[in-house]
Every structure is written in structure tokens, then in C-alpha cells.
Design an enzyme around this catalytic site. Structure first.
Site, PDB file in Angstrom:
ATOM      1  N   ASP A  35       0.798  -1.250   0.000  1.00 51.29           N
ATOM      2  CA  ASP A  35       0.000   0.000   0.000  1.00 51.29           C
ATOM      3  C   ASP A  35       0.826   1.294   0.000  1.00 51.29           C
ATOM      4  OD1 ASP A  35      -1.924  -1.936   0.237  1.00 51.29           O
ATOM      5  OD2 ASP A  35      -2.719  -1.258   2.156  1.00 51.29           O
ATOM      6  N   LYS A 140      -6.578  -4.954  -3.047  1.00 48.45           N
ATOM      7  CA  LYS A 140      -7.191  -5.661  -1.915  1.00 48.45           C
ATOM      8  C   LYS A 140      -8.222  -4.751  -1.253  1.00 48.45           C
ATOM      9  CE  LYS A 140      -3.429  -4.449   1.317  1.00 48.45           C
ATOM     10  NZ  LYS A 140      -4.223  -3.579   2.215  1.00 48.45           N
ATOM     11  N   CYS A 173      -2.151  -2.480   7.750  1.00 51.01           N
ATOM     12  CA  CYS A 173      -2.131  -3.435   6.627  1.00 51.01           C
ATOM     13  C   CYS A 173      -0.892  -4.317   6.608  1.00 51.01           C
ATOM     14  CB  CYS A 173      -2.299  -2.687   5.318  1.00 51.01           C
ATOM     15  SG  CYS A 173      -3.968  -2.019   5.144  1.00 51.01           S
TER      16      CYS A 173
HETATM   17  C1  C5J Z   1      -3.059   0.620   5.551  1.00 54.05           C
HETATM   18  C2  C5J Z   1      -4.797   1.827   6.690  1.00 54.05           C
HETATM   19  N1  C5J Z   1      -2.556   0.432   4.327  1.00 54.05           N
HETATM   20  N2  C5J Z   1      -3.970   2.276   7.620  1.00 54.05           N
HETATM   21  N3  C5J Z   1      -4.334   1.102   5.633  1.00 54.05           N
HETATM   22  O1  C5J Z   1      -2.388   0.386   6.535  1.00 54.05           O
HETATM   23  O2  C5J Z   1      -5.976   2.044   6.751  1.00 54.05           O
END
Ligand code: C5J
Length: 236
Positions: A35, A140, A173
Site C-alpha cells: 500500500d 485488496k 495493513c
Molecule cells: C493501511 C490503513 N494500508 N492504515 N491502511 O495500513 O488504513
């Protein structure tokens, strides 16, 4: 090396790590970059809409670049993930969209387009660590990279048994994906400098949770220790 046909005779790379050295299997260890999207890293995105100071995440960019350079030079498998939803939000549970009191919600239009919606600028991975053509990109809808995706099938097809994990955010994540991967039988190594959180204390706590109890979720290593590992036999 073609990552789909890892050499059965390749010696492992011994990486200094916690709670003990990690024996990285060439060609069988995928780099999974979680991400690294504008929506989390840049002002005006989803992370900022939740009230976070997004500047904390920039520190992970250069270390992720270094990992990508190593994996690409070796021809080892690379996976990028994006937390994302389709334009109709049918893959976004209402509870996820409605939680909290953000300034903007998933799917709302912001300065980089609709938040966390595939095809919008904010959903893109930041250019410094953008996927190369042919690299696997997993979209995802959840926090974990295995939930409602084809990641498991992709890794199995490549013969991957280990994951070297980087990206953001450490305790959301990244940690969720580490736990999912651990339950699916992967040995996971988290690279400390290549992950970041809006909350530095949460980053550190998440790393400690991974390595505690003899590596109950996996290993953690410093970037330099991974970059300085070499293909010498593990017993050297
Ligand atoms: C991730 C989030 N990528 N913090 N998403 O950690 O909502």
C-alpha cells in the site's frame, strides 16, 4: 533468474535478524510491498482525511526503493498491493466506509480523486516505488493482502515460501498481512526501515509483536543487514 523456476541448489542468504538469523531462499522469497499509495503517503488522501500526519510515511520510500532494486536485480518475485475499491464500492463494507468521523470517506472526491477508488490518482502507488511492467499488483479491499484476493494462488504458482514485507502502515495493513501469511505457512521477514506508521510508537510495537515469543509471527531485520547479506552458504 526466472522466479517461477528457482534453483533447487541455490544457497540461502543468511540475514542478521531478530529473533534469530533469517535464511532467505533465493527465488523463493517474494518481496511484498504493502500500500505505498498516494492516498496514504501524500497530503489530501485517505490517511490525511483521518486526521493523520502523513509526513511520517515518507521515511519508508527510499528503503523500499532499495529493496525493489535488489529484488529486480536478482529477478526475484515482487508483489505490490493497493488498498482499493471498485468505483461502485460494492467491495467496501458499509461499516468500513461509515466508521469514524473523517473529513472525507472512502469514495468521496478529494484533491487526488475519489479516496481509495481504483483508477483514481490517489489510489496509485507513489512514483518512486511504482510497479514495473509485469510486476504483480494486488488490489485488496481489506487490510490483509490475502483477504478476497488471488495472492495465495499467485505465490503458490511461483513456488514462493517466504515473504519479505515492507510498506505502510506497519500496525494496520502490514501487520494484518504478516499474520495472514503466517497462518498460511509463509516465513515472513519485516524490514524495519522499509515500513512506517503515522504513529512511530505503533510501528515499534508492531515490530516487537512480530518477533516476540521466538518469532511468533516472523522475523524483523534492518535494511542494511539484508542488503549486506550475500549468497554465501548459510553455515559460513
Ligand atoms: C493501511 C490503513 N494500508 N492504515 N491502511 O495500513 O488504513
Amino acid at each position: 533468474m526466472n522466479p517461477s523456476t528457482p534453483s533447487a541448489t541455490a544457497s540461502p542468504w543468511r540475514v542478521r535478524a531478530r529473533p534469530f538469523d533469517f535464511l532467505l531462499q533465493p527465488g523463493r522469497a517474494a518481496l511484498v510491498v504493502i500500500d505505498m499509495q498516494r492516498d496514504f503517503i501524500e497530503p489530501g488522501g485517505f490517511g490525511a482525511s483521518l486526521g493523520n500526519d502523513v509526513s511520517h510515511l515518507a521515511a519508508a520510500i527510499a528503503p523500499v526503493q532499495a529493496l525493489l532494486a535488489l529484488w529486480r536485480a536478482q529477478g526475484w518475485p515482487v508483489v505490490h498491493t493497493r488498498e482499493s475499491h471498485g468505483p461502485d464500492l460494492s467491495d467496501c463494507p458499509p461499516a468500513k466506509r461509515e466508521r469514524g468521523q473523517p473529513s472525507l470517506r472512502i469514495g468521496d472526491p478529494g484533491p487526488m480523486g475519489r479516496l481509495l477508488v481504483r483508477g483514481e490518482l490517489g489510489c496509485d502507488i507513489v512514483p518512486e516505488v511504482a510497479p514495473w511492467p509485469g510486476e504483480c499488483v494486488v488490489d485488496k479491499p481489506g487490510k490483509g493482502a490475502f483477504y478476497a484476493t488471488a495472492l495465495q494462488a499467485h505465490l503458490q504458482a511461483l513456488g514462493v515460501t517466504q515473504l519479505v514485507v515492507a510498506g505502510v502502515t506497519t500496525e494496520v495493513c502490514v501487520q494484518t498481512t504478516l499474520r495472514e501469511a503466517n497462518d498460511r505457512g509463509y516465513d515472513c521477514l519485516l524490514v524495519e526501515e522499509a515500513t512506517a506508521s503515522y504513529f512511530p510508537a505503533f510501528k515499534q510495537a508492531a515490530i516487537e509483536m512480530v518477533v516476540a515469543q521466538g518469532g511468533i509471527v516472523g522475523w524483523a531485520a534492518h535494511l542494511e543487514d539484508l542488503l549486506q547479506a550475500d549468497p554465501a552458504p548459510a553455515g559460513r
